[in-house]
Design a protein around this motif. Sequence first.
Motif, PDB file in Angstrom:
ATOM      1  N   GLU A 180      40.982  40.805  38.125  1.00 41.65           N
ATOM      2  CA  GLU A 180      41.761  42.021  37.858  1.00 41.65           C
ATOM      3  C   GLU A 180      41.575  42.492  36.423  1.00 41.65           C
ATOM      4  OE1 GLU A 180      45.699  42.784  39.030  1.00 41.65           O
ATOM      5  OE2 GLU A 180      45.626  41.501  40.806  1.00 41.65           O
ATOM      6  N   ASN A 181      41.581  41.546  35.496  1.00 46.10           N
ATOM      7  CA  ASN A 181      41.460  41.913  34.084  1.00 46.10           C
ATOM      8  C   ASN A 181      40.095  42.512  33.768  1.00 46.10           C
ATOM      9  OD1 ASN A 181      44.065  41.080  33.456  1.00 46.10           O
ATOM     10  ND2 ASN A 181      43.429  38.992  32.978  1.00 46.10           N
ATOM     11  N   LYS A 182      39.077  42.059  34.482  1.00 47.80           N
ATOM     12  CA  LYS A 182      37.727  42.551  34.204  1.00 47.80           C
ATOM     13  C   LYS A 182      37.440  43.877  34.899  1.00 47.80           C
ATOM     14  CE  LYS A 182      32.826  41.289  34.270  1.00 47.80           C
ATOM     15  NZ  LYS A 182      31.827  40.219  34.542  1.00 47.80           N
ATOM     16  N   TYR A 183      37.871  44.015  36.156  1.00 48.85           N
ATOM     17  CA  TYR A 183      37.457  45.167  36.951  1.00 48.85           C
ATOM     18  C   TYR A 183      38.566  46.192  37.205  1.00 48.85           C
ATOM     19  CZ  TYR A 183      33.343  42.322  37.905  1.00 48.85           C
ATOM     20  OH  TYR A 183      32.201  41.563  37.770  1.00 48.85           O
ATOM     21  N   GLY A 184      39.799  45.866  36.875  1.00 53.43           N
ATOM     22  CA  GLY A 184      40.895  46.788  37.129  1.00 53.43           C
ATOM     23  C   GLY A 184      41.339  47.506  35.873  1.00 53.43           C
ATOM     24  N   ALA A 185      41.798  48.749  36.051  1.00 52.56           N
ATOM     25  CA  ALA A 185      42.397  49.476  34.927  1.00 52.56           C
ATOM     26  C   ALA A 185      43.649  48.734  34.469  1.00 52.56           C
ATOM     27  CB  ALA A 185      42.758  50.896  35.354  1.00 52.56           C
ATOM     28  N   GLN A 186      43.886  48.715  33.180  1.00 52.40           N
ATOM     29  CA  GLN A 186      44.977  47.914  32.609  1.00 52.40           C
ATOM     30  C   GLN A 186      46.269  48.732  32.511  1.00 52.40           C
ATOM     31  OE1 GLN A 186      44.100  44.442  31.848  1.00 52.40           O
ATOM     32  NE2 GLN A 186      42.529  45.306  33.172  1.00 52.40           N
ATOM     33  N   ASN A 187      46.709  49.265  33.645  1.00 53.24           N
ATOM     34  CA  ASN A 187      47.914  50.097  33.635  1.00 53.24           C
ATOM     35  C   ASN A 187      49.169  49.319  34.009  1.00 53.24           C
ATOM     36  OD1 ASN A 187      46.675  50.009  36.235  1.00 53.24           O
ATOM     37  ND2 ASN A 187      47.990  51.670  36.933  1.00 53.24           N
ATOM     38  N   TYR A 188      49.056  48.013  34.182  1.00 49.70           N
ATOM     39  CA  TYR A 188      50.221  47.161  34.414  1.00 49.70           C
ATOM     40  C   TYR A 188      50.115  45.902  33.564  1.00 49.70           C
ATOM     41  CZ  TYR A 188      52.303  49.764  38.277  1.00 49.70           C
ATOM     42  OH  TYR A 188      52.925  50.728  39.027  1.00 49.70           O
ATOM     43  N   HIS A 189      51.269  45.281  33.361  1.00 47.71           N
ATOM     44  CA  HIS A 189      51.337  44.010  32.641  1.00 47.71           C
ATOM     45  C   HIS A 189      52.081  43.020  33.544  1.00 47.71           C
ATOM     46  CE1 HIS A 189      51.550  41.009  29.602  1.00 47.71           C
ATOM     47  NE2 HIS A 189      52.800  41.239  29.234  1.00 47.71           N
ATOM     48  N   PRO A 190      51.384  42.468  34.537  1.00 47.26           N
ATOM     49  CA  PRO A 190      52.073  41.624  35.513  1.00 47.26           C
ATOM     50  C   PRO A 190      52.503  40.282  34.924  1.00 47.26           C
ATOM     51  CG  PRO A 190      49.876  42.311  36.291  1.00 47.26           C
ATOM     52  CD  PRO A 190      49.947  42.588  34.831  1.00 47.26           C
ATOM     53  N   LEU A 191      53.543  39.721  35.516  1.00 42.06           N
ATOM     54  CA  LEU A 191      53.882  38.337  35.228  1.00 42.06           C
ATOM     55  C   LEU A 191      52.713  37.486  35.712  1.00 42.06           C
ATOM     56  CD1 LEU A 191      56.674  37.269  34.093  1.00 42.06           C
ATOM     57  CD2 LEU A 191      57.019  36.307  36.374  1.00 42.06           C
ATOM     58  N   PRO A 192      52.283  36.465  34.942  1.00 41.57           N
ATOM     59  CA  PRO A 192      51.113  35.673  35.347  1.00 41.57           C
ATOM     60  C   PRO A 192      51.415  34.736  36.521  1.00 41.57           C
ATOM     61  CG  PRO A 192      52.015  34.833  33.289  1.00 41.57           C
ATOM     62  CD  PRO A 192      52.767  36.092  33.595  1.00 41.57           C
ATOM     63  N   VAL A 193      51.408  35.295  37.707  1.00 43.00           N
ATOM     64  CA  VAL A 193      51.526  34.526  38.945  1.00 43.00           C
ATOM     65  C   VAL A 193      50.750  35.296  40.008  1.00 43.00           C
ATOM     66  CG1 VAL A 193      53.721  35.653  39.531  1.00 43.00           C
ATOM     67  CG2 VAL A 193      53.121  33.473  40.602  1.00 43.00           C
ATOM     68  N   VAL A 194      49.966  34.606  40.817  1.00 48.33           N
ATOM     69  CA  VAL A 194      49.113  35.243  41.823  1.00 48.33           C
ATOM     70  C   VAL A 194      49.653  34.891  43.201  1.00 48.33           C
ATOM     71  CG1 VAL A 194      46.797  35.395  42.794  1.00 48.33           C
ATOM     72  CG2 VAL A 194      47.101  35.177  40.320  1.00 48.33           C
ATOM     73  N   LEU A 195      50.131  35.878  43.919  1.00 44.36           N
ATOM     74  CA  LEU A 195      50.788  35.650  45.203  1.00 44.36           C
ATOM     75  C   LEU A 195      49.808  35.848  46.356  1.00 44.36           C
ATOM     76  CD1 LEU A 195      54.137  37.490  44.432  1.00 44.36           C
ATOM     77  CD2 LEU A 195      53.551  35.074  44.082  1.00 44.36           C
ATOM     78  N   THR A 196      49.918  34.985  47.339  1.00 42.86           N
ATOM     79  CA  THR A 196      49.004  35.040  48.483  1.00 42.86           C
ATOM     80  C   THR A 196      49.716  35.094  49.832  1.00 42.86           C
ATOM     81  OG1 THR A 196      48.853  32.619  48.672  1.00 42.86           O
ATOM     82  CG2 THR A 196      47.276  33.711  47.203  1.00 42.86           C
ATOM     83  N   LYS A 197      51.030  34.858  49.857  1.00 38.19           N
ATOM     84  CA  LYS A 197      51.756  34.808  51.123  1.00 38.19           C
ATOM     85  C   LYS A 197      53.216  35.146  50.865  1.00 38.19           C
ATOM     86  CE  LYS A 197      53.285  31.492  54.674  1.00 38.19           C
ATOM     87  NZ  LYS A 197      53.285  30.067  55.068  1.00 38.19           N
ATOM     88  N   GLY A 198      53.857  35.824  51.848  1.00 38.38           N
ATOM     89  CA  GLY A 198      55.270  36.115  51.744  1.00 38.38           C
ATOM     90  C   GLY A 198      55.938  36.022  53.101  1.00 38.38           C
ATOM     91  N   GLU A 199      57.165  35.553  53.094  1.00 40.97           N
ATOM     92  CA  GLU A 199      57.946  35.475  54.334  1.00 40.97           C
ATOM     93  C   GLU A 199      59.435  35.516  53.976  1.00 40.97           C
ATOM     94  OE1 GLU A 199      58.854  32.400  58.030  1.00 40.97           O
ATOM     95  OE2 GLU A 199      56.984  32.199  56.899  1.00 40.97           O
ATOM     96  N   GLY A 200      60.118  36.529  54.455  1.00 45.49           N
ATOM     97  CA  GLY A 200      61.547  36.646  54.157  1.00 45.49           C
ATOM     98  C   GLY A 200      61.799  36.817  52.671  1.00 45.49           C
ATOM     99  N   VAL A 201      62.546  35.878  52.089  1.00 47.87           N
ATOM    100  CA  VAL A 201      62.879  35.959  50.660  1.00 47.87           C
ATOM    101  C   VAL A 201      61.898  35.166  49.798  1.00 47.87           C
ATOM    102  CG1 VAL A 201      65.313  36.299  51.158  1.00 47.87           C
ATOM    103  CG2 VAL A 201      64.457  33.971  50.771  1.00 47.87           C
TER     104      VAL A 201
END
Length: 425
Positions: free
Chosen positions: A16-37
Amino acid sequence: MAVLDQLTSQEAMALENKYGAQNYHPLPVVLTKGEGVFVWDAEGKKYYDFLSAYSSLNQGHCHPKIVDALTTQAQRLTLTSRAFYNDKLGKYEKFATEFFGFDKLLPINSGAEAVETALKVCRKWAYEVKGIDINKAQIIVCENNFHGRTTTIISFSNDPVARKNFGPFTDGFLKIEYDNLEALEDALENNPNVAGFLVEPIQGEAGVYVPSDGYLSAAKALCEKHNVLFIADEVQTGVARTGRLLASCGNCSCIDKNCSGTPEVKPDILILGKALSGGVYPVSAVLANNEIMNVIRPGNHGSTFGGNPIAAAVAIASLEVVRDEKLAHNADYLGEIFRGELNNYILDSKLIKLVRGKGLLNAIVLNDDENSDTAWNICLKLRDNGLLAKPTHGNMIRFAPPLVMTEAQLRDCVAIILKTLAEFE
């Protein structure tokens, strides 16, 4: 994806840092799955989601009913554009207008697009119904607002980061202090060309700033007195987030369905997005009654994807979940517990000076400078302790979990938050 193709968190962030525009400053955590809460990162660690994609996930991650509506419709018909009718849009428009108590719905995609649409509807009404001279209409907005980041919207933003080097900006807006009825009355009395008053019932990005009791109803009364449209931006606060179907409903007793009684405020134009989508597909809408919405005629406004069959199916399912699972009631009940526990904590805290919010849209305000990094550092520690939240400013943290959360889960989250805050006292 094969195991060998899976990315580590560091690899995903590097891409993301190399190829994406830097228009956000995300918390450093990479999410791959979600369910409910819950959400899981690339390494399999489990977290409570206490942001809900800025209230887009009121129904929780990957709600099975909403996902089923998405996948079923996606296998049948995805997009027609509005060049043709489709068999889902009319059903959605009927369902949503009856659900929220309006005559007409204009379907679009994003929150910012919905705000832009509402501004256009308001201006056209001003010229064709109210009789304001062409190109003279003005719309009152509030300081510290957040309505999106299009060029027109940032024209009336206070945020220097959003505005710097993006001009020239759009004219036609009067800015007043939020939660200040005298300022609103003065603007209405002294500006005969005012067409509308655009307001967030709770200012989310400003730090979950809840206005004084009675502010919204008094503001609506002033608008009615001056024949000005009251435009409620409920992109973040709507769809049960604040313990009512709409935050503009105030403290009305009908919290599990359409407010068929007497809500505190009935907006002239209602702007919805985020949770209208269930968090699975971009859906937003502008709702109004016929005397306002009928100024829009063929060719006046459009969107290739607005009102597509997937969006229509998803929105109906999303609203059904809110109704059937009584999410407004749950948000109201759990919000009282959350603020109660945090307010008990701050009695002896040197770190936290204020807790504010409604339902499950809440924030803490730190005893620190707005430009500090304290809130960011607390969010990093919350992440380490298994809960994800994000600062709104250097001294504020917003807490907005999915509304499907149970009381046991909420109390577990409160324990995590209090443990983390204690480390910073």
